[in-house]
Motif scaffolding. Structure first.
Motif, PDB file in Angstrom:
ATOM      1  N   UNK A  23      32.869  -6.288-109.266  1.00  0.00           N
ATOM      2  CA  UNK A  23      33.001  -6.955-110.554  1.00  0.00           C
ATOM      3  C   UNK A  23      34.301  -7.752-110.655  1.00  0.00           C
ATOM      4  N   UNK A  24      35.353  -7.270-109.995  1.00  0.00           N
ATOM      5  CA  UNK A  24      36.611  -8.023-109.963  1.00  0.00           C
ATOM      6  C   UNK A  24      36.459  -9.270-109.101  1.00  0.00           C
ATOM      7  N   UNK A  25      35.874  -9.093-107.920  1.00  0.00           N
ATOM      8  CA  UNK A  25      35.786 -10.204-106.968  1.00  0.00           C
ATOM      9  C   UNK A  25      34.820 -11.298-107.416  1.00  0.00           C
ATOM     10  N   UNK A  26      33.767 -10.934-108.127  1.00  0.00           N
ATOM     11  CA  UNK A  26      32.827 -11.988-108.563  1.00  0.00           C
ATOM     12  C   UNK A  26      33.519 -12.947-109.529  1.00  0.00           C
ATOM     13  N   UNK A  27      34.405 -12.418-110.382  1.00  0.00           N
ATOM     14  CA  UNK A  27      35.127 -13.277-111.321  1.00  0.00           C
ATOM     15  C   UNK A  27      36.241 -14.044-110.614  1.00  0.00           C
ATOM     16  N   UNK A  28      36.940 -13.386-109.697  1.00  0.00           N
ATOM     17  CA  UNK A  28      37.992 -14.061-108.931  1.00  0.00           C
ATOM     18  C   UNK A  28      37.390 -15.190-108.093  1.00  0.00           C
ATOM     19  N   UNK A  29      36.231 -14.922-107.483  1.00  0.00           N
ATOM     20  CA  UNK A  29      35.568 -15.931-106.659  1.00  0.00           C
ATOM     21  C   UNK A  29      35.109 -17.124-107.474  1.00  0.00           C
ATOM     22  N   UNK A  30      34.593 -16.858-108.674  1.00  0.00           N
ATOM     23  CA  UNK A  30      34.130 -17.939-109.545  1.00  0.00           C
ATOM     24  C   UNK A  30      35.292 -18.856-109.939  1.00  0.00           C
ATOM     25  N   UNK A  31      36.424 -18.261-110.287  1.00  0.00           N
ATOM     26  CA  UNK A  31      37.579 -19.062-110.671  1.00  0.00           C
ATOM     27  C   UNK A  31      38.140 -19.826-109.472  1.00  0.00           C
ATOM     28  N   UNK A  69      29.399 -23.682-116.935  1.00  0.00           N
ATOM     29  CA  UNK A  69      30.229 -23.645-118.143  1.00  0.00           C
ATOM     30  C   UNK A  69      31.441 -24.571-118.047  1.00  0.00           C
ATOM     31  N   UNK A  70      31.779 -25.012-116.839  1.00  0.00           N
ATOM     32  CA  UNK A  70      32.891 -25.955-116.711  1.00  0.00           C
ATOM     33  C   UNK A  70      32.546 -27.338-117.246  1.00  0.00           C
ATOM     34  N   UNK A  71      31.228 -27.633-117.298  1.00  0.00           N
ATOM     35  CA  UNK A  71      30.739 -28.946-117.756  1.00  0.00           C
ATOM     36  C   UNK A  71      31.279 -30.112-116.925  1.00  0.00           C
ATOM     37  N   UNK A  72      31.644 -29.831-115.684  1.00  0.00           N
ATOM     38  CA  UNK A  72      32.178 -30.896-114.827  1.00  0.00           C
ATOM     39  C   UNK A  72      31.136 -31.422-113.840  1.00  0.00           C
ATOM     40  N   UNK A 126      24.049 -28.814-105.404  1.00  0.00           N
ATOM     41  CA  UNK A 126      22.985 -27.827-105.211  1.00  0.00           C
ATOM     42  C   UNK A 126      23.676 -26.483-105.028  1.00  0.00           C
ATOM     43  N   UNK A 127      23.257 -25.502-105.817  1.00  0.00           N
ATOM     44  CA  UNK A 127      23.829 -24.149-105.713  1.00  0.00           C
ATOM     45  C   UNK A 127      22.826 -23.239-105.033  1.00  0.00           C
ATOM     46  N   UNK A 128      23.296 -22.470-104.043  1.00  0.00           N
ATOM     47  CA  UNK A 128      22.426 -21.547-103.311  1.00  0.00           C
ATOM     48  C   UNK A 128      23.037 -20.147-103.363  1.00  0.00           C
ATOM     49  N   UNK A 129      22.303 -19.204-103.959  1.00  0.00           N
ATOM     50  CA  UNK A 129      22.809 -17.837-104.057  1.00  0.00           C
ATOM     51  C   UNK A 129      21.719 -16.926-104.581  1.00  0.00           C
ATOM     52  N   UNK A 130      21.977 -15.618-104.530  1.00  0.00           N
ATOM     53  CA  UNK A 130      20.935 -14.679-104.932  1.00  0.00           C
ATOM     54  C   UNK A 130      21.420 -13.574-105.882  1.00  0.00           C
ATOM     55  N   UNK A 131      22.392 -12.721-105.522  1.00  0.00           N
ATOM     56  CA  UNK A 131      22.708 -11.567-106.366  1.00  0.00           C
ATOM     57  C   UNK A 131      23.685 -11.897-107.488  1.00  0.00           C
ATOM     58  N   UNK A 132      24.089 -10.834-108.196  1.00  0.00           N
ATOM     59  CA  UNK A 132      24.990 -10.962-109.345  1.00  0.00           C
ATOM     60  C   UNK A 132      26.313 -11.616-108.964  1.00  0.00           C
ATOM     61  N   UNK A 133      26.824 -11.304-107.763  1.00  0.00           N
ATOM     62  CA  UNK A 133      28.073 -11.907-107.309  1.00  0.00           C
ATOM     63  C   UNK A 133      27.959 -13.430-107.335  1.00  0.00           C
ATOM     64  N   UNK A 134      26.833 -13.956-106.865  1.00  0.00           N
ATOM     65  CA  UNK A 134      26.612 -15.407-106.827  1.00  0.00           C
ATOM     66  C   UNK A 134      26.399 -15.975-108.224  1.00  0.00           C
ATOM     67  N   UNK A 135      25.726 -15.230-109.079  1.00  0.00           N
ATOM     68  CA  UNK A 135      25.441 -15.703-110.433  1.00  0.00           C
ATOM     69  C   UNK A 135      26.721 -16.013-111.199  1.00  0.00           C
ATOM     70  N   UNK A 136      27.791 -15.259-110.927  1.00  0.00           N
ATOM     71  CA  UNK A 136      29.067 -15.506-111.603  1.00  0.00           C
ATOM     72  C   UNK A 136      29.622 -16.882-111.234  1.00  0.00           C
ATOM     73  N   UNK A 137      29.477 -17.288-109.979  1.00  0.00           N
ATOM     74  CA  UNK A 137      29.944 -18.606-109.548  1.00  0.00           C
ATOM     75  C   UNK A 137      29.101 -19.723-110.142  1.00  0.00           C
ATOM     76  N   UNK A 187      36.485 -20.916-106.984  1.00  0.00           N
ATOM     77  CA  UNK A 187      35.573 -22.033-106.736  1.00  0.00           C
ATOM     78  C   UNK A 187      35.925 -23.227-107.626  1.00  0.00           C
ATOM     79  N   UNK A 188      36.151 -22.964-108.902  1.00  0.00           N
ATOM     80  CA  UNK A 188      36.505 -24.041-109.826  1.00  0.00           C
ATOM     81  C   UNK A 188      37.836 -24.699-109.446  1.00  0.00           C
ATOM     82  N   UNK A 189      38.759 -23.896-108.920  1.00  0.00           N
ATOM     83  CA  UNK A 189      40.057 -24.437-108.517  1.00  0.00           C
ATOM     84  C   UNK A 189      39.965 -25.242-107.218  1.00  0.00           C
ATOM     85  N   UNK A 190      39.020 -24.864-106.360  1.00  0.00           N
ATOM     86  CA  UNK A 190      38.937 -25.427-105.018  1.00  0.00           C
ATOM     87  C   UNK A 190      38.202 -26.767-104.974  1.00  0.00           C
ATOM     88  N   UNK A 191      37.105 -26.887-105.730  1.00  0.00           N
ATOM     89  CA  UNK A 191      36.277 -28.098-105.629  1.00  0.00           C
ATOM     90  C   UNK A 191      37.067 -29.382-105.910  1.00  0.00           C
TER      91      UNK A 191
END
Length: 311
Positions: free
Chosen positions: A167-175, A21-24, A4-15, A177-181
């Motif tokens: 804009x830098x942090x939203x992409x860094x945060x998304x990546x 898109x990871x299809x995992x 379940x994903x919970x978020x609201x603004x553009x920063x969250x949308x990137x994650x 997240x993929x590395x952390x899970x």
């Protein structure tokens, strides 16, 4: 894995986009804030997260409050194995935090424990930080107080704006997240408690913070201007009482002897303003009812002159 994903603004949308898109993972629901009126016309707008979720055909839930029994029942039916939160905007009760097998994790746009709270990117610029980043933490009932799982940091340049850092942090945060899970699921992460004594807070940005106080140092004002670009913007009052938004500035070494707010120079190149310490060159501004413009054409329109005092 059911997420379940919970978020609201553009920063969250990137994650959310990164997860999809990871299809995992199977995103069994996207939870976001209810549609709200925004802008001058108060048009009801959906969140960036909802907008993206709908393009992917994901189920969207928009509870006014996540603490209601009805919403918690819905979550129990979904049986998520992990809840991912990013700039959601509501506190999660313990019953939700305890629901998933792998718990709830939060993608927070700061190097915790600094800048817990609602506006970490704004405050990183506002306070003149030279480094910012994203922390993924295990969530608990406190405000951004959970143990840290992973971090990524980025340098913050002296001219960088809040929008650019976002804009830098939203992409860094998304990546991140993929590395952390996968590490979280494998049990290879060692949660690190936050040193509570080092915590600072980034409270909501309020309208009274937008006005420039010329008694502050030139560096403090420069940081405010870039921290509030593109939202909410910083303004000063012209001698005729009209607002002038200031969007871009440069700190000058020149020590001003005049009263703070005094226009020291106004010519075809732009204008300088005396501050409590030092002075500020205004590079880009926006008169009421007009678009952003370079300072030079504004001065050519004879809106201010040397000796005028801004308030």
């Amino acid at each position: 894995m059911k997420i379940v994903f919970m978020g609201t603004p553009e920063f969250a949308a990137a994650s959310l986009k990164a997860l999809v898109e990871s299809n995992r993972y199977e995103i069994v629901a996207v939870v976001t804030q209810p549609d709200r009126p925004k802008g001058r016309g108060h048009k009801v707008m959906m969140s960036a997260v909802k907008e993206y979720a709908l393009t992917q055909g994901l189920p969207v839930l928009q509870p006014e409050r996540v603490k209601t029994p009805g919403f918690q029942e819905e979550m129990e039916k979904l049986q998520p194995e992990l809840i991912v939160v990013a700039a959601f905007g509501q506190f999660l009760p313990k019953s939700l935090l305890d629901l998933p097998r792998f718990g709830c994790i939060n993608v927070h746009a700061s190097l915790l424990p600094r800048y817990r709270g609602a506006a970490p990117i704004h405050y990183a610029i506002l306070k003149g930080e030279t480094e910012a980043g994203v922390t993924i933490m295990q969530m608990d009932v406190g405000m951004d107080t959970g143990a840290m799982l992973s971090k990524v940091s980025v340098p913050v340049g002296p001219e960088m704006t809040q929008g650019e850092l976002h804009d830098i942090l939203k992409e860094k945060g998304a990546q991140l997240l993929l590395d952390t899970i996968p590490q979280l699921v494998a049990g290879t992460l060692q949660p690190v408690p936050q040193p509570a004594g080092e915590a600072t807070y980034a409270s909501l940005i309020t309208r009274d913070m937008e006005k420039l106080d010329w008694n502050k140092t030139a560096e403090e004002l420069h940081n405010q201007i870039r921290a509030f670009d593109p939202w909410p913007g910083s303004f000063t009052l012209l001698p005729d009482g009209k607002r002038l938004k200031i969007w871009k500035s440069r700190v000058l070494e020149t020590a001003a002897q005049d009263l703070p707010g005094t226009v020291l120079r106004a010519d075809s190149r732009g204008f300088w303003v005396a501050c409590g310490q030092g002075s500020l060159e205004i590079l880009e501004c926006q008169p009421e009812g007009k678009k952003r413009m370079a300072a030079a054409p504004f001065i050519n329109g004879k809106h201010v002159k040397a000796g005028d005092r801004l308030a």
